[in-house]
Scaffold this motif. Structure first.
Motif, PDB file in Angstrom:
ATOM      1  N   GLU A  96      35.877  42.292  36.022  1.00  0.00           N
ATOM      2  CA  GLU A  96      35.494  41.958  34.646  1.00  0.00           C
ATOM      3  C   GLU A  96      36.519  42.477  33.652  1.00  0.00           C
ATOM      4  N   GLN A  97      37.115  43.625  33.956  1.00  0.00           N
ATOM      5  CA  GLN A  97      38.167  44.153  33.088  1.00  0.00           C
ATOM      6  C   GLN A  97      39.366  43.219  33.070  1.00  0.00           C
ATOM      7  N   LEU A  98      39.738  42.716  34.251  1.00  0.00           N
ATOM      8  CA  LEU A  98      40.880  41.807  34.326  1.00  0.00           C
ATOM      9  C   LEU A  98      40.599  40.525  33.555  1.00  0.00           C
ATOM     10  N   VAL A  99      39.417  39.971  33.728  1.00  0.00           N
ATOM     11  CA  VAL A  99      39.043  38.748  33.012  1.00  0.00           C
ATOM     12  C   VAL A  99      39.062  38.973  31.507  1.00  0.00           C
ATOM     13  N   THR A 100      38.492  40.091  31.072  1.00  0.00           N
ATOM     14  CA  THR A 100      38.412  40.365  29.638  1.00  0.00           C
ATOM     15  C   THR A 100      39.792  40.601  29.041  1.00  0.00           C
ATOM     16  N   VAL A 101      40.624  41.364  29.744  1.00  0.00           N
ATOM     17  CA  VAL A 101      41.981  41.616  29.246  1.00  0.00           C
ATOM     18  C   VAL A 101      42.764  40.312  29.149  1.00  0.00           C
ATOM     19  N   MET A 102      42.749  39.515  30.206  1.00  0.00           N
ATOM     20  CA  MET A 102      43.514  38.273  30.206  1.00  0.00           C
ATOM     21  C   MET A 102      43.012  37.312  29.135  1.00  0.00           C
ATOM     22  N   SER A 103      41.693  37.228  28.971  1.00  0.00           N
ATOM     23  CA  SER A 103      41.126  36.320  27.976  1.00  0.00           C
ATOM     24  C   SER A 103      41.494  36.750  26.562  1.00  0.00           C
ATOM     25  N   ARG A 104      41.206  38.005  26.245  1.00  0.00           N
ATOM     26  CA  ARG A 104      41.421  38.471  24.870  1.00  0.00           C
ATOM     27  C   ARG A 104      42.898  38.555  24.519  1.00  0.00           C
ATOM     28  N   PHE A 105      43.721  39.010  25.481  1.00  0.00           N
ATOM     29  CA  PHE A 105      45.149  39.126  25.214  1.00  0.00           C
ATOM     30  C   PHE A 105      45.768  37.741  25.029  1.00  0.00           C
ATOM     31  N   THR A 106      45.299  36.780  25.788  1.00  0.00           N
ATOM     32  CA  THR A 106      45.762  35.400  25.606  1.00  0.00           C
ATOM     33  C   THR A 106      45.340  34.868  24.243  1.00  0.00           C
TER      34      THR A 106
END
Length: 208
Positions: A96-106
């Protein structure tokens, strides 16, 4: 998601009573010009014109064009770093951390694409001292991503042979958004973020 600002905390410190709104206009004009023309092709006159000032007005707040680039680079990297930390804190598991980081950073790179383009692609024009400071922030971002990957490998969620190389690949996917994104593209920030998050899960062998 938190919105970054183009204003550096110390921007305008060259004056005893800095006009914050003027500094912000200068930074926004510089971001637009640097993103459009690149650092070397941008003149002080271009920036001043974009901010509604005379060329001499730039030097009231910044000693050089490079100082403007540094203010943008530092504040942009600091904002992105805060965003990554917040995204990781919001995810209870590595996946979930990876998904959230990739989503928000994108999404950040889409919504702030001009600033992001300058932050990601023009920092090599900084002085050695300024460049070293920005590289320190970039290393922190890389370390945050590696830590997420290492935790995912440790709990069996991810299958990653080299967390450093994989972190670089994941961050590169996001950074590249600033290069190709245009407001004419008919995809929302959320849609682009979701695509990159799904790619990230595949890359680390976590499935969907």
């Amino acid at each position: 998601m938190p919105q970054p600002t183009t204003t550096s905390p110390s921007a305008g410190s060259r004056t005893s009573d800095p006009d914050a709104s003027t500094v912000e206009r200068l930074l926004q004009a510089a971001a637009h010009a640097f993103a459009d023309k690149g650092f070397h092709a941008t003149t002080t006159r271009d920036i001043a014109s974009g901010a509604g000032l005379s060329p001499a007005g730039v030097y009231v707040h910044f000693g050089s064009k490079e100082e403007l680039l540094f203010a943008l680079s530092r504040s942009g990297h600091e904002s992105a770093l805060r965003l990554m930390r917040s995204a990781i804190a919001d995810g209870p598991t590595p996946a979930e951390q990876l998904v959230t980081v990739m989503s928000r950073f994108t999404e950040w790179h889409v919504e702030q694409y001009q600033v992001a383009r300058v932050v990601q692609y023009e920092h090599h024009h900084l002085t050695p001292e300024h460049h070293a400071e920005v590289l320190g922030l970039r290393k922190e971002m890389d370390s945050l991503m590696r830590d997420v990957l290492d935790r995912g490998v440790a709990d069996g969620t991810f299958s990653v042979d080299d967390s450093a190389d994989t972190a670089l690949a994941l961050l590169s996917i996001v950074v590249d958004v600033a290069r190709w994104y245009s407001p004419t593209i008919r995809r929302t920030p959320g849609e682009i973020g979701s695509t990159n998050a799904a790619l990230a899960l595949r890359l680390v062998g976590a499935g969907h």
